[in-house]
Scaffold this motif. Structure first.
Motif, PDB file in Angstrom:
ATOM      1  N   ARG A   1       0.830  -1.207   0.000  1.00  0.00           N
ATOM      2  CA  ARG A   1       0.000   0.000   0.000  1.00  0.00           C
ATOM      3  C   ARG A   1       0.862   1.253   0.000  1.00  0.00           C
ATOM      4  O   ARG A   1       0.594   2.211  -0.705  1.00  0.00           O
ATOM      5  N   ARG A   2       1.914   1.212   0.808  1.00  0.00           N
ATOM      6  CA  ARG A   2       2.783   2.389   0.848  1.00  0.00           C
ATOM      7  C   ARG A   2       3.475   2.598  -0.489  1.00  0.00           C
ATOM      8  O   ARG A   2       3.624   3.731  -0.947  1.00  0.00           O
TER       9      ARG A   2
ATOM     10  N   SER B   1       2.357   1.798  -3.385  1.00  0.00           N
ATOM     11  CA  SER B   1       1.425   2.360  -4.365  1.00  0.00           C
ATOM     12  C   SER B   1       1.298   3.866  -4.179  1.00  0.00           C
ATOM     13  O   SER B   1       1.233   4.613  -5.148  1.00  0.00           O
ATOM     14  N   ARG B   2       1.324   4.330  -2.939  1.00  0.00           N
ATOM     15  CA  ARG B   2       1.246   5.782  -2.710  1.00  0.00           C
ATOM     16  C   ARG B   2       2.504   6.488  -3.209  1.00  0.00           C
ATOM     17  O   ARG B   2       2.442   7.520  -3.862  1.00  0.00           O
TER      18      ARG B   2
ATOM     19  N   GLY C   1       2.745   6.349  -7.022  1.00  0.00           N
ATOM     20  CA  GLY C   1       1.707   7.212  -7.588  1.00  0.00           C
ATOM     21  C   GLY C   1       2.078   8.676  -7.471  1.00  0.00           C
ATOM     22  O   GLY C   1       2.021   9.417  -8.454  1.00  0.00           O
ATOM     23  N   LEU C   2       2.495   9.094  -6.287  1.00  0.00           N
ATOM     24  CA  LEU C   2       2.851  10.504  -6.093  1.00  0.00           C
ATOM     25  C   LEU C   2       4.045  10.877  -6.955  1.00  0.00           C
ATOM     26  O   LEU C   2       4.087  11.956  -7.548  1.00  0.00           O
TER      27      LEU C   2
ATOM     28  N   VAL D   1       2.895  11.453 -10.433  1.00  0.00           N
ATOM     29  CA  VAL D   1       2.151  12.712 -10.531  1.00  0.00           C
ATOM     30  C   VAL D   1       3.118  13.891 -10.581  1.00  0.00           C
ATOM     31  O   VAL D   1       2.959  14.810 -11.390  1.00  0.00           O
TER      32      VAL D   1
ATOM     33  N   PHE E   1       3.623  16.527 -13.585  1.00  0.00           N
ATOM     34  CA  PHE E   1       3.403  17.959 -13.368  1.00  0.00           C
ATOM     35  C   PHE E   1       4.585  18.770 -13.884  1.00  0.00           C
ATOM     36  O   PHE E   1       4.411  19.801 -14.536  1.00  0.00           O
TER      37      PHE E   1
ATOM     38  N   ALA F   1       6.609  17.869 -16.241  1.00  0.00           N
ATOM     39  CA  ALA F   1       6.555  17.813 -17.706  1.00  0.00           C
ATOM     40  C   ALA F   1       5.526  18.803 -18.238  1.00  0.00           C
ATOM     41  O   ALA F   1       5.756  19.482 -19.244  1.00  0.00           O
ATOM     42  N   LEU F   2       4.419  18.916 -17.544  1.00  0.00           N
ATOM     43  CA  LEU F   2       3.356  19.823 -17.958  1.00  0.00           C
ATOM     44  C   LEU F   2       3.828  21.278 -17.922  1.00  0.00           C
ATOM     45  O   LEU F   2       3.600  22.046 -18.858  1.00  0.00           O
ATOM     46  N   VAL F   3       4.471  21.643 -16.825  1.00  0.00           N
ATOM     47  CA  VAL F   3       4.940  23.019 -16.688  1.00  0.00           C
ATOM     48  C   VAL F   3       6.005  23.312 -17.740  1.00  0.00           C
ATOM     49  O   VAL F   3       6.009  24.386 -18.367  1.00  0.00           O
TER      50      VAL F   3
ATOM     51  N   GLY G   1       6.271  21.857 -20.670  1.00  0.00           N
ATOM     52  CA  GLY G   1       5.571  21.956 -21.956  1.00  0.00           C
ATOM     53  C   GLY G   1       4.887  23.309 -22.115  1.00  0.00           C
ATOM     54  O   GLY G   1       4.989  23.960 -23.157  1.00  0.00           O
ATOM     55  N   LEU G   2       4.222  23.764 -21.057  1.00  0.00           N
ATOM     56  CA  LEU G   2       3.553  25.064 -21.096  1.00  0.00           C
ATOM     57  C   LEU G   2       4.560  26.179 -21.357  1.00  0.00           C
ATOM     58  O   LEU G   2       4.300  27.089 -22.138  1.00  0.00           O
TER      59      LEU G   2
ATOM     60  N   GLU H   1      -4.243   1.008   5.715  1.00  0.00           N
ATOM     61  CA  GLU H   1      -3.708   2.272   5.208  1.00  0.00           C
ATOM     62  C   GLU H   1      -4.191   2.530   3.796  1.00  0.00           C
ATOM     63  O   GLU H   1      -4.482   1.600   3.063  1.00  0.00           O
ATOM     64  N   ALA H   2      -4.211   3.791   3.433  1.00  0.00           N
ATOM     65  CA  ALA H   2      -4.721   4.153   2.112  1.00  0.00           C
ATOM     66  C   ALA H   2      -3.737   3.774   1.019  1.00  0.00           C
ATOM     67  O   ALA H   2      -2.528   3.798   1.215  1.00  0.00           O
ATOM     68  N   GLU H   3      -4.305   3.397  -0.128  1.00  0.00           N
ATOM     69  CA  GLU H   3      -3.491   3.232  -1.317  1.00  0.00           C
ATOM     70  C   GLU H   3      -3.625   4.487  -2.159  1.00  0.00           C
ATOM     71  O   GLU H   3      -4.465   5.344  -1.885  1.00  0.00           O
ATOM     72  N   PHE H   4      -2.851   4.553  -3.237  1.00  0.00           N
ATOM     73  CA  PHE H   4      -2.900   5.736  -4.081  1.00  0.00           C
ATOM     74  C   PHE H   4      -4.306   5.963  -4.632  1.00  0.00           C
ATOM     75  O   PHE H   4      -4.802   7.073  -4.692  1.00  0.00           O
TER      76      PHE H   4
ATOM     77  N   TYR I   1      -6.804   8.095  -2.765  1.00  0.00           N
ATOM     78  CA  TYR I   1      -6.703   9.546  -2.924  1.00  0.00           C
ATOM     79  C   TYR I   1      -7.306   9.983  -4.250  1.00  0.00           C
ATOM     80  O   TYR I   1      -7.879  11.060  -4.355  1.00  0.00           O
TER      81      TYR I   1
ATOM     82  N   PHE J   1      -1.902  22.321 -26.791  1.00  0.00           N
ATOM     83  CA  PHE J   1      -1.330  21.904 -25.509  1.00  0.00           C
ATOM     84  C   PHE J   1      -1.843  22.789 -24.369  1.00  0.00           C
ATOM     85  O   PHE J   1      -2.137  22.295 -23.273  1.00  0.00           O
ATOM     86  N   VAL J   2      -1.975  24.090 -24.642  1.00  0.00           N
ATOM     87  CA  VAL J   2      -2.522  24.987 -23.613  1.00  0.00           C
ATOM     88  C   VAL J   2      -3.965  24.600 -23.322  1.00  0.00           C
ATOM     89  O   VAL J   2      -4.396  24.571 -22.163  1.00  0.00           O
TER      90      VAL J   2
ATOM     91  N   CYS K   1      -3.988  21.565 -21.153  1.00  0.00           N
ATOM     92  CA  CYS K   1      -3.657  21.915 -19.767  1.00  0.00           C
ATOM     93  C   CYS K   1      -4.837  22.612 -19.098  1.00  0.00           C
ATOM     94  O   CYS K   1      -5.150  22.339 -17.930  1.00  0.00           O
TER      95      CYS K   1
ATOM     96  N   PHE L   1      -6.652  21.408 -15.696  1.00  0.00           N
ATOM     97  CA  PHE L   1      -6.687  22.165 -14.436  1.00  0.00           C
ATOM     98  C   PHE L   1      -8.130  22.446 -14.002  1.00  0.00           C
ATOM     99  O   PHE L   1      -8.409  22.501 -12.808  1.00  0.00           O
TER     100      PHE L   1
ATOM    101  N   MET M   1      -2.652  27.472 -11.613  1.00  0.00           N
ATOM    102  CA  MET M   1      -2.153  26.958 -12.891  1.00  0.00           C
ATOM    103  C   MET M   1      -3.086  27.326 -14.046  1.00  0.00           C
ATOM    104  O   MET M   1      -2.621  27.579 -15.148  1.00  0.00           O
TER     105      MET M   1
END
Lengths: 79, 305
Positions: free
Chosen positions: A12-13, A15-16, A19-20, A23, A27, A29-31, A33-34, B12-15, B18, B48-49, B52, B56, B111
């Protein structure tokens, strides 16, 4: 064989964490690209910074071409 | 064999827990309608904009979903449909949901302002505020008209999409707003008719509980009548066209007919066949909204009026 049996908790840990991580990479890559797109579109990249600068003035406000090197569009190739 | 845990209580939480906080299914509607609003708007955005911007907007919608799950955990714990959500099931704490919602709200608004423009970002901020504070915290527990006013939050994305592309609003996005706004009540009340006791047990003042089922049936039918002119009107603006108008006319006739069938039934008939008509109309309402926006998309691609 692993030295220690992995507890389900660690799955579980992981996966977190993974995943993070993905992400955050996405993010960044997105910035990036922008940024590339905005710069290519010729958007104003400088803002007023407590002191007037030629390079942050709108183009119309500038003196005739050639006087402010760096901002005025470079003279077009004549060929 | 007995399983031994090193810890007590919920795991516990998984991804994905969230991710579930962001209400991915609501997000898909937001993505779709915001994209259509952006696509049919005049003015060209770099693809692309635009991508995005839609992302957002969706993230802002997800953030308001997380705030909703934080505040509504007590209600969610009672209702069967929502009992297994991350907060009521104990996998994610309320504080985490609140934190995620606030951080993502700020991030998405900032953003969107940087990617598109600050008018669109302001609209997104207002939408999040409207859904999280005005709807979730204030109106949902207070008035049976909660669905009607809450529907406004879901109706904002096409306006935001339009604002991203143009920097302003016009009659077209306002009519798209009206389309979702007047569609929401019949959609949710049809659901409330066959979800029966859930909202009652949770103490949410749904129209079915406060004014009774016959009144709810009348309301559903009335809203399908109010909705139709706005759907047709949208077809007469600059984003409309023959394809959209044809789809809108057929879909509205079907929806009004569905509302009429709900109106004509009494509770015994509904119980006898397990709320078959109500479930049909609920499903029809999902298609209704989808085909309208799909038709706008196709019309925009084929060329509007």
């Amino acid at each position: 064989m692993p030295m220690q049996a992995e507890h389900e908790l660690h799955g579980r840990r992981r996966s977190r964490n993974v995943g993070l991580g993905l992400v955050l990479v996405a993010f960044a890559a997105l910035v990036f690209g922008l940024t590339v797109v905005k710069v290519r579109q010729g958007d104003m990249m400088e803002a007023f910074d407590h002191q007037p600068r030629v390079s942050a003035l709108p183009k119309e406000a500038l003196a005739p071409a050639g006087s402010a090197a760096g901002v005025t569009p470079a003279p077009e190739a004549s060929e | 064999m007995t399983e031994i845990h090193a810890y007590e209580g919920a795991p516990e939480a998984e991804f994905r827990d969230y991710v579930a906080l962001l209400k991915p299914r609501v997000m898909s509607l937001v993505v779709f309608t915001a994209f259509v609003g952006l696509w049919v708007a005049p003015g060209d955005m770099h693809p692309f904009v635009a991508f995005c911007a839609v992302l957002f907007i969706a993230l802002g919608g997800g953030a308001s979903g997380a705030l909703n799950m934080w505040y509504d955990a007590d209600i969610d714990a009672v209702m069967r449909r929502t009992r297994s959500r991350p907060v009521p099931s104990g996998r994610v704490t309320g504080g985490e949901a609140l934190g995620l919602g606030l951080v993502l709200s700020g991030l998405s608004v900032m953003m969107l302002g940087l990617a598109a423009n600050w008018f669109a970002a302001g609209l997104l901020a207002f939408t999040i505020f409207f859904y999280a504070v005005i709807y979730t915290i204030w109106l949902k527990r207070w008035t049976p008209q909660n669905i009607v006013i809450g529907g406004a939050a879901g109706a904002f994305p096409p306006i935001i999409g339009w604002a991203c592309a143009t920097g302003g609003v016009g009659i077209e996005p306002l009519l798209m707003f009206a389309l979702i706004f007047f569609w929401t009540p019949p959609h949710f009340w049809a659901l409330a008719l066959f979800m029966k006791e859930d909202y009652h047990n949770a103490g949410v003042p749904m129209l079915t509980v406060t004014h009774g089922r016959p009144a709810t049936r009348r309301h559903i039918f009335a809203y399908t009548l109010v909705l139709a002119p706005f759907a047709i009107w949208l077809g007469l603006t600059s984003v409309g066209g023959p394809i959209y108008l044809a789809v809108a006319i057929v879909a509205n006739i079907l929806f009004i007919h569905g509302g009429w069938r709900i109106l004509r039934r009494d509770e015994q008939a509904a119980v006898a066949d397990g709320y078959r008509v109500e479930k049909q109309v609920f499903r029809l309402s999902l298609y209704y909204l989808f085909v309208h926006f799909l038709a706008l998309l196709v019309q925009g691609w084929a060329g509007a009026w």
